[in-house]
Design a protein around this motif. Structure first.
Motif, PDB file in Angstrom:
ATOM      1  N   ALA A   1      34.017  36.581  60.375  1.00  0.00           N
ATOM      2  CA  ALA A   1      35.327  37.245  60.302  1.00  0.00           C
ATOM      3  C   ALA A   1      35.927  37.080  58.913  1.00  0.00           C
ATOM      4  O   ALA A   1      36.508  38.023  58.352  1.00  0.00           O
ATOM      5  N   LEU A   2      35.770  35.891  58.361  1.00  0.00           N
ATOM      6  CA  LEU A   2      36.299  35.624  57.021  1.00  0.00           C
ATOM      7  C   LEU A   2      35.591  36.492  55.985  1.00  0.00           C
ATOM      8  O   LEU A   2      36.218  37.047  55.085  1.00  0.00           O
ATOM      9  N   LEU A   3      34.291  36.635  56.144  1.00  0.00           N
ATOM     10  CA  LEU A   3      33.517  37.469  55.216  1.00  0.00           C
ATOM     11  C   LEU A   3      33.984  38.919  55.287  1.00  0.00           C
ATOM     12  O   LEU A   3      34.169  39.576  54.265  1.00  0.00           O
ATOM     13  N   SER A   4      34.200  39.418  56.503  1.00  0.00           N
ATOM     14  CA  SER A   4      34.672  40.799  56.652  1.00  0.00           C
ATOM     15  C   SER A   4      36.009  41.001  55.963  1.00  0.00           C
ATOM     16  O   SER A   4      36.227  41.997  55.265  1.00  0.00           O
ATOM     17  N   ARG A   5      36.911  40.032  56.162  1.00  0.00           N
ATOM     18  CA  ARG A   5      38.240  40.153  55.556  1.00  0.00           C
ATOM     19  C   ARG A   5      38.151  40.138  54.030  1.00  0.00           C
ATOM     20  O   ARG A   5      38.834  40.885  53.336  1.00  0.00           O
ATOM     21  N   ARG A   6      37.302  39.260  53.520  1.00  0.00           N
ATOM     22  CA  ARG A   6      37.200  39.142  52.063  1.00  0.00           C
ATOM     23  C   ARG A   6      36.519  40.366  51.468  1.00  0.00           C
ATOM     24  O   ARG A   6      36.905  40.835  50.399  1.00  0.00           O
ATOM     25  N   LEU A   7      35.507  40.900  52.136  1.00  0.00           N
ATOM     26  CA  LEU A   7      34.856  42.102  51.625  1.00  0.00           C
ATOM     27  C   LEU A   7      35.841  43.261  51.602  1.00  0.00           C
ATOM     28  O   LEU A   7      35.872  44.055  50.654  1.00  0.00           O
ATOM     29  N   ALA A   8      36.665  43.362  52.656  1.00  0.00           N
ATOM     30  CA  ALA A   8      37.677  44.413  52.692  1.00  0.00           C
ATOM     31  C   ALA A   8      38.678  44.247  51.553  1.00  0.00           C
ATOM     32  O   ALA A   8      39.175  45.228  50.995  1.00  0.00           O
ATOM     33  N   LEU A   9      38.970  42.985  51.219  1.00  0.00           N
ATOM     34  CA  LEU A   9      39.927  42.705  50.152  1.00  0.00           C
ATOM     35  C   LEU A   9      39.330  43.004  48.775  1.00  0.00           C
ATOM     36  O   LEU A   9      39.963  43.647  47.939  1.00  0.00           O
ATOM     37  N   TYR A  10      38.090  42.543  48.576  1.00  0.00           N
ATOM     38  CA  TYR A  10      37.481  42.672  47.250  1.00  0.00           C
ATOM     39  C   TYR A  10      36.952  44.088  46.989  1.00  0.00           C
ATOM     40  O   TYR A  10      36.835  44.499  45.844  1.00  0.00           O
ATOM     41  N   PHE A  11      36.584  44.794  48.056  1.00  0.00           N
ATOM     42  CA  PHE A  11      36.041  46.134  47.902  1.00  0.00           C
ATOM     43  C   PHE A  11      36.958  47.145  48.602  1.00  0.00           C
ATOM     44  O   PHE A  11      36.518  47.948  49.424  1.00  0.00           O
ATOM     45  N   SER A  12      38.188  47.083  48.222  1.00  0.00           N
ATOM     46  CA  SER A  12      39.202  47.914  48.856  1.00  0.00           C
ATOM     47  C   SER A  12      38.826  49.391  48.764  1.00  0.00           C
ATOM     48  O   SER A  12      38.397  49.874  47.711  1.00  0.00           O
ATOM     49  N   GLY A  13      38.974  50.101  49.871  1.00  0.00           N
ATOM     50  CA  GLY A  13      38.629  51.508  49.875  1.00  0.00           C
ATOM     51  C   GLY A  13      37.241  51.798  50.401  1.00  0.00           C
ATOM     52  O   GLY A  13      36.883  52.956  50.592  1.00  0.00           O
ATOM     53  N   SER A  14      36.473  50.744  50.626  1.00  0.00           N
ATOM     54  CA  SER A  14      35.119  50.921  51.161  1.00  0.00           C
ATOM     55  C   SER A  14      34.983  50.183  52.480  1.00  0.00           C
ATOM     56  O   SER A  14      35.691  49.211  52.723  1.00  0.00           O
ATOM     57  N   THR A  15      34.090  50.676  53.320  1.00  0.00           N
ATOM     58  CA  THR A  15      33.838  50.012  54.594  1.00  0.00           C
ATOM     59  C   THR A  15      32.442  49.404  54.634  1.00  0.00           C
ATOM     60  O   THR A  15      32.049  48.816  55.636  1.00  0.00           O
ATOM     61  N   SER A  16      31.687  49.551  53.536  1.00  0.00           N
ATOM     62  CA  SER A  16      30.359  48.963  53.467  1.00  0.00           C
ATOM     63  C   SER A  16      30.071  48.580  52.028  1.00  0.00           C
ATOM     64  O   SER A  16      30.694  49.092  51.098  1.00  0.00           O
ATOM     65  N   VAL A  17      29.151  47.658  51.864  1.00  0.00           N
ATOM     66  CA  VAL A  17      28.718  47.241  50.524  1.00  0.00           C
ATOM     67  C   VAL A  17      27.219  47.047  50.551  1.00  0.00           C
ATOM     68  O   VAL A  17      26.604  46.938  51.613  1.00  0.00           O
ATOM     69  N   ARG A  18      26.646  46.960  49.374  1.00  0.00           N
ATOM     70  CA  ARG A  18      25.231  46.604  49.300  1.00  0.00           C
ATOM     71  C   ARG A  18      25.045  45.214  49.890  1.00  0.00           C
ATOM     72  O   ARG A  18      25.905  44.347  49.751  1.00  0.00           O
ATOM     73  N   ARG A  19      23.913  45.039  50.526  1.00  0.00           N
ATOM     74  CA  ARG A  19      23.622  43.764  51.183  1.00  0.00           C
ATOM     75  C   ARG A  19      23.696  42.598  50.202  1.00  0.00           C
ATOM     76  O   ARG A  19      24.217  41.531  50.533  1.00  0.00           O
ATOM     77  N   GLU A  20      23.209  42.821  48.973  1.00  0.00           N
ATOM     78  CA  GLU A  20      23.211  41.755  47.976  1.00  0.00           C
ATOM     79  C   GLU A  20      24.636  41.321  47.651  1.00  0.00           C
ATOM     80  O   GLU A  20      24.912  40.145  47.435  1.00  0.00           O
ATOM     81  N   ALA A  21      25.545  42.297  47.608  1.00  0.00           N
ATOM     82  CA  ALA A  21      26.944  41.976  47.320  1.00  0.00           C
ATOM     83  C   ALA A  21      27.551  41.155  48.456  1.00  0.00           C
ATOM     84  O   ALA A  21      28.291  40.198  48.220  1.00  0.00           O
ATOM     85  N   ALA A  22      27.230  41.538  49.692  1.00  0.00           N
ATOM     86  CA  ALA A  22      27.752  40.796  50.839  1.00  0.00           C
ATOM     87  C   ALA A  22      27.213  39.370  50.842  1.00  0.00           C
ATOM     88  O   ALA A  22      27.938  38.414  51.115  1.00  0.00           O
ATOM     89  N   GLU A  23      25.931  39.227  50.522  1.00  0.00           N
ATOM     90  CA  GLU A  23      25.338  37.886  50.485  1.00  0.00           C
ATOM     91  C   GLU A  23      25.991  37.044  49.401  1.00  0.00           C
ATOM     92  O   GLU A  23      26.267  35.860  49.602  1.00  0.00           O
ATOM     93  N   SER A  24      26.224  37.651  48.243  1.00  0.00           N
ATOM     94  CA  SER A  24      26.835  36.921  47.136  1.00  0.00           C
ATOM     95  C   SER A  24      28.232  36.431  47.511  1.00  0.00           C
ATOM     96  O   SER A  24      28.595  35.282  47.239  1.00  0.00           O
ATOM     97  N   VAL A  25      29.014  37.283  48.157  1.00  0.00           N
ATOM     98  CA  VAL A  25      30.358  36.871  48.582  1.00  0.00           C
ATOM     99  C   VAL A  25      30.255  35.775  49.643  1.00  0.00           C
ATOM    100  O   VAL A  25      31.021  34.807  49.635  1.00  0.00           O
ATOM    101  N   PHE A  26      29.292  35.914  50.543  1.00  0.00           N
ATOM    102  CA  PHE A  26      29.133  34.908  51.593  1.00  0.00           C
ATOM    103  C   PHE A  26      28.783  33.545  51.005  1.00  0.00           C
ATOM    104  O   PHE A  26      29.358  32.519  51.385  1.00  0.00           O
TER     105      PHE A  26
END
Lengths: 288, 158
Positions: A20-45
């Motif tokens: 849940a925290l990862l979803s919130r942070r991805l939404a915050l850091y990649f505002s305007g998008s609902t998906s990111v590259r897997r590598e970006a999600a892993e890096s944030v995680f």
């Protein structure tokens, strides 16, 4: 990192909160998008995990709410931002306290590390080291460290090595390195190790404050004393000798102790002629 | 270390499709999206995410595509399901190729081309270069202040 907080049944709740925290942070850091590259999600995680102090803190964090977890994360991010600033300060110090001899890989590495605070992003890539580190240390930084932690450890070790080199006359250091590693200014080589080896052996054979210049006869004496003996025996002697070497930067003694132990292993593992690769023996004292 | 990522992200399509919302959106324009069609669109979305190496952290793309494209004069009931599936695949492909463009900007850019030079052809849209689509998206988001992007002939060059 290990996967205890994913695989352990007791840490299932923490894993859900992390998702849940990862979803919130991805939404915050990649505002305007609902998906990111897997590598970006892993890096944030991985950044989240590092800033939360996982997996060591898993036990503590598993029992707190998501808002509290988020507050812990923000606190961790601020801590890593502070570490990045500390790394920048260390890099500036290293740049102002370079050794008395030149080396291109060291210069380029220090120059790159001065930019670390500006390039480092603990939110998106806390485990990354967005710098070029070409210069190799005598005692490498443990691979378990990452991001700002790695850079701080690297710079502290570099400062230890360079402060040691700076206690000897530039001419003596240059002569030793030129004999041991011809062309060293342009090579990707560690400058500290050969000078330390001579300094430690010289202190062992001749006492504290002795010149770093060793003769062929000194090498023979060294071999006769430690050749074919257990490395522990040589290590104790070399560590004791290293105690008398100049120590300027915090942490020097522990670093010298590790280097003395490594030196002892190499001395005891080679034949007499092989010592020329470990210590630098001058044919005549006029060489310095 | 990849196994440390939460399982929901490993599946690359964590977000559930809002079937009711999809159907309601289409119905506004006299179109019907059956549960079977919704499931197919959802599967297409999952496959497209995996194929393009992306993970989803918020819902809404299929619903947005339906809202954006159902009003198109080129959309009809017979081809609705196939067209939406194609658009879904194209969306995640272009999302990779046009970094920095938001979901809404990308969908709007795709609509402009779909209703314009593409004349309702998803194949034509698939042939557009990402650079050309980016120019369309940016110029639209700039409120039309920049000259219209010339995308004619891009499809022929692909």
């Amino acid at each position: 990192m290990n996967d205890i907080y994913v695989n352990s049944a007791g840490a299932g709740a923490l894993s859900e909160k992390l998702a849940a925290l990862l979803s919130r942070r991805l939404a915050l850091y990649f505002s305007g998008s609902t998906s990111v590259r897997r590598e970006a999600a892993e890096s944030v995680f991985y950044s989240i995990c590092l800033c939360l102090g996982l997996p060591d803190s898993a036990g503590v964090l598993s029992g707190i709410s998501l808002p509290e977890l988020e507050a812990h994360l923000d606190s961790g991010i601020r801590r890593f931002e502070e570490k990045a600033r500390m790394a920048g300060t260390l890099a500036e110090y290293a740049a102002c306290h370079m050794p008395p001899v030149q080396n291109a890989s060291m210069s380029s590495t220090v120059k790159s590390l001065k930019d670390f605070p500006h390039r480092y992003n603990p939110r998106l890539a806390a485990v990354d080291i967005p710098c070029s580190i070409d210069y190799q240390l005598a005692v490498p930084v443990p691979e378990a460290l990452s991001g700002a932690d790695y850079v701080i450890s690297y710079l502290k070790r570099l400062c230890i090595e360079n402060s040691f080199l700076s206690t000897y006359p530039a001419g003596d250091v240059d002569a030793l390195l030129s004999l041991h590693i011809p062309g060293y200014p342009g090579l990707v080589v560690n400058l500290f190790e050969p000078v330390f080896a001579n300094a430690a052996v010289s202190a062992l054979l001749k006492g504290p404050g002795a010149s770093i210049a060793l003769s062929v006869r000194d090498a023979a004496v060294l071999w006769s004393r430690f050749g074919k003996k257990p490395a522990d025996y040589a290590a104790r002697a070399l560590r004791a000798a290293a105690e008398g070497l100049p120590a300027v930067f915090p942490g020097c003694r522990e670093y010298y102790s590790i280097c003395a132990g490594n030196l002892a292993k190499r001395i005891c593992a080679v034949r007499p002629a092989g010592l020329t690769g470990i210590i630098t023996a001058f044919q005549s004292r006029s060489a310095l | 270390m990849k196994e440390l990522l939460p399982a929901s992200f490993l599946n690359s399509a964590a977000m559930a499709l809002d079937l009711d919302r999809c159907a309601a959106e289409a119905e506004k324009y006299g179109l019907t999206i059956t549960p079977h069609a919704s499931e197919r669109i959802n599967r297409t979305r999952t496959d497209a995410l995996k194929a393009n190496g992306r993970v989803e952290f918020a819902p809404g793309v299929p619903e947005k595509l339906i809202s954006a494209f159902c009003p198109s004069p080129y959309i009809n009931q017979a081809e609705l399901e196939d067209t939406l599936c194609s658009l879904c695949e194209l969306f995640y492909y272009f999302k990779n190729e046009c970094p920095g463009i938001t979901d809404d900007e990308l969908i709007h850019g795709m609509c402009l081309i779909f209703d314009g030079p593409a004349n309702g052809s998803a194949e034509y849209l698939a042939g557009i270069s990402p650079e050309a689509l980016r120019r369309v998206c940016i110029s639209e988001s700039a409120g039309g202040l920049l000259p219209d992007a010339d995308i004619s002939g891009d499809a022929c060059n692909e």
